[in-house]
Design a protein around this motif. Structure first.
Motif, mmCIF file in Angstrom:
data_model
loop_
_atom_site.group_PDB
_atom_site.id
_atom_site.type_symbol
_atom_site.label_atom_id
_atom_site.label_comp_id
_atom_site.label_asym_id
_atom_site.label_seq_id
_atom_site.Cartn_x
_atom_site.Cartn_y
_atom_site.Cartn_z
ATOM 1 N N LEU A 25 43.778 23.231 11.568
ATOM 2 C CA LEU A 25 43.763 23.567 10.140
ATOM 3 C C LEU A 25 44.722 24.703 9.841
ATOM 4 O O LEU A 25 45.410 24.716 8.831
ATOM 5 C CB LEU A 25 42.346 23.964 9.701
ATOM 6 C CG LEU A 25 41.402 22.805 9.429
ATOM 7 C CD1 LEU A 25 40.038 23.327 9.010
ATOM 8 C CD2 LEU A 25 41.980 21.887 8.351
ATOM 9 N N ARG A 26 44.761 25.650 10.759
ATOM 10 C CA ARG A 26 45.637 26.793 10.557
ATOM 11 C C ARG A 26 47.107 26.364 10.625
ATOM 12 O O ARG A 26 47.917 26.743 9.778
ATOM 13 C CB ARG A 26 45.351 27.835 11.640
ATOM 14 C CG ARG A 26 46.248 29.014 11.497
ATOM 15 C CD ARG A 26 46.077 30.002 12.608
ATOM 16 N NE ARG A 26 47.229 30.901 12.573
ATOM 17 C CZ ARG A 26 47.423 31.855 13.443
ATOM 18 N NH1 ARG A 26 46.553 32.061 14.400
ATOM 19 N NH2 ARG A 26 48.483 32.622 13.356
ATOM 20 N N LEU A 27 47.426 25.536 11.638
ATOM 21 C CA LEU A 27 48.796 25.039 11.748
ATOM 22 C C LEU A 27 49.175 24.272 10.491
ATOM 23 O O LEU A 27 50.281 24.388 9.978
ATOM 24 C CB LEU A 27 48.949 24.144 12.978
ATOM 25 C CG LEU A 27 49.115 24.835 14.325
ATOM 26 C CD1 LEU A 27 49.287 23.799 15.425
ATOM 27 C CD2 LEU A 27 50.313 25.785 14.311
ATOM 28 N N GLU A 28 48.208 23.476 10.017
ATOM 29 C CA GLU A 28 48.467 22.667 8.832
ATOM 30 C C GLU A 28 48.777 23.557 7.624
ATOM 31 O O GLU A 28 49.739 23.318 6.893
ATOM 32 C CB GLU A 28 47.234 21.791 8.572
ATOM 33 C CG GLU A 28 47.435 20.779 7.488
ATOM 34 C CD GLU A 28 46.188 19.934 7.273
ATOM 35 O OE1 GLU A 28 45.588 19.473 8.273
ATOM 36 O OE2 GLU A 28 45.815 19.758 6.105
ATOM 37 N N ALA A 29 47.952 24.596 7.456
ATOM 38 C CA ALA A 29 48.168 25.511 6.333
ATOM 39 C C ALA A 29 49.516 26.214 6.467
ATOM 40 O O ALA A 29 50.268 26.353 5.491
ATOM 41 C CB ALA A 29 47.033 26.533 6.269
ATOM 42 N N ASP A 30 49.825 26.627 7.685
ATOM 43 C CA ASP A 30 51.083 27.341 7.907
ATOM 44 C C ASP A 30 52.295 26.423 7.735
ATOM 45 O O ASP A 30 53.345 26.852 7.245
ATOM 46 C CB ASP A 30 51.092 27.972 9.308
ATOM 47 C CG ASP A 30 50.084 29.112 9.416
ATOM 48 O OD1 ASP A 30 49.570 29.548 8.368
ATOM 49 O OD2 ASP A 30 49.810 29.551 10.550
ATOM 50 N N LEU A 31 52.111 25.150 8.155
ATOM 51 C CA LEU A 31 53.219 24.209 8.055
ATOM 52 C C LEU A 31 53.594 23.959 6.594
ATOM 53 O O LEU A 31 54.749 23.741 6.258
ATOM 54 C CB LEU A 31 52.840 22.892 8.753
ATOM 55 C CG LEU A 31 53.962 21.883 9.026
ATOM 56 C CD1 LEU A 31 55.092 22.491 9.838
ATOM 57 C CD2 LEU A 31 53.410 20.655 9.747
ATOM 58 N N GLU A 36 59.541 26.457 2.978
ATOM 59 C CA GLU A 36 60.038 27.436 2.000
ATOM 60 C C GLU A 36 60.282 28.801 2.630
ATOM 61 O O GLU A 36 61.083 29.580 2.139
ATOM 62 C CB GLU A 36 59.069 27.546 0.819
ATOM 63 C CG GLU A 36 57.705 28.076 1.188
ATOM 64 C CD GLU A 36 56.631 27.718 0.146
ATOM 65 O OE1 GLU A 36 55.857 28.619 -0.217
ATOM 66 O OE2 GLU A 36 56.589 26.540 -0.278
ATOM 67 N N ARG A 37 59.595 29.087 3.730
ATOM 68 C CA ARG A 37 59.797 30.375 4.397
ATOM 69 C C ARG A 37 60.949 30.361 5.393
ATOM 70 O O ARG A 37 61.193 31.346 6.089
ATOM 71 C CB ARG A 37 58.521 30.798 5.133
ATOM 72 C CG ARG A 37 57.409 31.150 4.171
ATOM 73 C CD ARG A 37 56.207 31.661 4.900
ATOM 74 N NE ARG A 37 55.153 32.013 3.956
ATOM 75 C CZ ARG A 37 53.927 32.364 4.304
ATOM 76 N NH1 ARG A 37 53.618 32.433 5.590
ATOM 77 N NH2 ARG A 37 53.029 32.649 3.404
ATOM 78 N N GLY A 38 61.617 29.239 5.475
ATOM 79 C CA GLY A 38 62.789 29.154 6.347
ATOM 80 C C GLY A 38 62.454 29.163 7.827
ATOM 81 O O GLY A 38 63.264 29.570 8.654
ATOM 82 N N GLU A 39 61.235 28.699 8.185
ATOM 83 C CA GLU A 39 60.855 28.700 9.598
ATOM 84 C C GLU A 39 61.285 27.435 10.330
ATOM 85 O O GLU A 39 61.169 27.349 11.546
ATOM 86 C CB GLU A 39 59.325 28.868 9.717
ATOM 87 C CG GLU A 39 58.828 30.215 9.216
ATOM 88 C CD GLU A 39 57.322 30.254 8.998
ATOM 89 O OE1 GLU A 39 56.844 31.242 8.402
ATOM 90 O OE2 GLU A 39 56.618 29.304 9.405
ATOM 91 N N LEU A 40 61.752 26.432 9.573
ATOM 92 C CA LEU A 40 62.192 25.184 10.205
ATOM 93 C C LEU A 40 63.704 25.198 10.376
ATOM 94 O O LEU A 40 64.439 25.669 9.507
ATOM 95 C CB LEU A 40 61.777 23.981 9.350
ATOM 96 C CG LEU A 40 60.280 23.805 9.114
ATOM 97 C CD1 LEU A 40 60.030 22.584 8.248
ATOM 98 C CD2 LEU A 40 59.529 23.688 10.434
ATOM 99 N N PHE A 93 64.685 17.635 4.454
ATOM 100 C CA PHE A 93 65.348 18.843 4.946
ATOM 101 C C PHE A 93 66.175 18.528 6.195
ATOM 102 O O PHE A 93 67.330 18.946 6.322
ATOM 103 C CB PHE A 93 64.306 19.931 5.247
ATOM 104 C CG PHE A 93 64.804 21.025 6.140
ATOM 105 C CD1 PHE A 93 65.599 22.043 5.643
ATOM 106 C CD2 PHE A 93 64.486 21.030 7.508
ATOM 107 C CE1 PHE A 93 66.082 23.043 6.473
ATOM 108 C CE2 PHE A 93 64.964 22.030 8.344
ATOM 109 C CZ PHE A 93 65.764 23.040 7.825
ATOM 110 N N ALA A 94 65.579 17.752 7.126
ATOM 111 C CA ALA A 94 66.267 17.408 8.376
ATOM 112 C C ALA A 94 67.562 16.650 8.089
ATOM 113 O O ALA A 94 68.622 16.967 8.642
ATOM 114 C CB ALA A 94 65.346 16.567 9.269
ATOM 115 N N LEU A 95 67.474 15.670 7.211
ATOM 116 C CA LEU A 95 68.657 14.868 6.874
ATOM 117 C C LEU A 95 69.735 15.717 6.211
ATOM 118 O O LEU A 95 70.917 15.633 6.545
ATOM 119 C CB LEU A 95 68.254 13.745 5.912
ATOM 120 C CG LEU A 95 67.669 12.501 6.570
ATOM 121 C CD1 LEU A 95 66.919 11.662 5.545
ATOM 122 C CD2 LEU A 95 68.800 11.680 7.213
#
Ligand code: C2E
Ligand code: MG
Ligand code: MG
Ligand code: MG
Length: 293
Positions: A25-31, A36-40, A93-95
């Motif tokens: 659940l936490r990963l899901e919320a963070d994902l 938008e936070r530029g983590e990807l 985003f990936a594309l």
């Protein structure tokens, strides 16, 4: 007493399950906020042609740098993205990033390389895929023939008729289509003919066992022959040793990808790797010597 023990055991079990559930659940919320936070970020793993030894393409692979947990594996976050539908935005985003980076490398003077981007099942069933891809190509200015979409057997087999129609539309844009992790799914061979595929990627599990398992060897050899018979290109993934490489070359496999060559890396490093790689590899001298005898 037994009853108490049972109770304690039960309690422990649910606590463990909750911890597991909470983590997800936490990963899901963070994902949800990661994009938008530029983590990807996209990383790129080069692919080498076995005849010319040139780098002919890269696979784009998504990375998530979590602010607290650090790097989270795609094996963990891609399924969450799939289940929640977040994959649609992440896939765009990936594309977008992959096509922009490929075009930037061209601008900086690299010879053209094919850019392969993974598509997940959810993206295949979305109504906007074809127009999304057309839009990305237009915005980036990338030559459509330099873009390849990697799709797993499983994704295509969910509804084969719909998938076939969609894949024909994508092919009409000029992009290449690869069947990813081939041999691990449950598709009937006849679909290889029905889907307009340009590339077959031999799954890492067959490559891993090439030197120890005659069955893995038979499967890999068979996939190569089959794909070539259908005029498709064959890429072997997960090549880690020179022995695996030599076997694949002896079977006329077209391209390899794997740690033997290099790991996936950020765009700038991938650019440098490709720019510097006009230098012959250690084994190139040997190959040339044999050829010129
Ligand atoms: P895949 O598409 O089959 O990608 C190949 C995986 O094998 C990558 O794992 C790559 O890092 C790994 N690999 C490459 N060479 C070697 C090797 O020599 N040895 C070993 N042990 N591994 C090697 P990664 O990056 O962890 O990605 C795992 C999977 O997550 C991918 O499998 C793909 O299904 C999915 N994925 C990654 N990025 C994306 C994305 O942007 N979109 C979607 N839809 N899926 C993605
Ligand atoms: Mg792939
Ligand atoms: Mg693969
Ligand atoms: Mg794989």
């Amino acid at each position: 007493r037994a009853k108490d023990k049972g109770g304690a055991c039960y309690q422990f079990y649910t606590a463990a399950m909750n911890a597991h559930g909470n983590e997800r659940l936490r990963l899901e919320a963070d994902l949800r906020r990661a994009l938008e936070r530029g983590e990807l970020q996209m990383h790129y793993q080069p692919k080498m042609n076995l005849r010319t030894q040139a780098i002919v393409g890269v696979e784009a692979l998504m990375r998530w740098r979590h602010p607290v947990l650090g790097q989270v594996s795609p094996a963990q976050f891609i399924p969450i993205a799939e289940d929640t539908g977040l994959i649609v935005a992440m896939g765009r985003f990936a594309l977008e990033a992959a096509c922009a980076d490929a075009q930037e490398w061209r601008r900086r003077g690299l010879p053209p390389v094919q850019m392969s981007v993974n598509l997940s099942p959810r993206q295949l069933t979305g109504a906007t895929l074809v127009s999304d891809i057309a839009g990305v190509l237009q915005r980036s200015g990338l030559d459509p023939t330099l873009l390849e979409l990697e799709i797993t057997e499983g994704a295509m087999m969910k509804s084969p008729e719909t998938a076939a129609a969609l894949l024909h539309e994508l092919r009409a844009l000029g992009v290449g289509l690869a069947i990813d992790d081939f041999g691990t799914g449950y598709s009937s061979l006849s679909y290889l003919k029905r889907f307009p595929l340009s590339t077959v990627k031999i799954d890492r599990s067959f490559v891993r066992d090439l030197s120890t398992d005659p069955d893995a060897r038979a499967l890999a050899n068979g996939i190569i022959t089959l794909a070539h018979g259908l005029r498709m290109k064959v890429v072997a993934e997960g090549v880690e040793t020179a022995e695996q490489l030599e076997h694949l070359r002896s079977q006329d496999c077209d391209e390899i990808q794997g740690y033997w060559l290099c790991k996936p890396m950020p765009a700038e490093q991938a650019y440098e790797f490709m720019a510097e790689r006009r230098v012959p590899l250690p084994w190139q001298a040997e190959v040339n010597a044999v050829r010129h005898q």
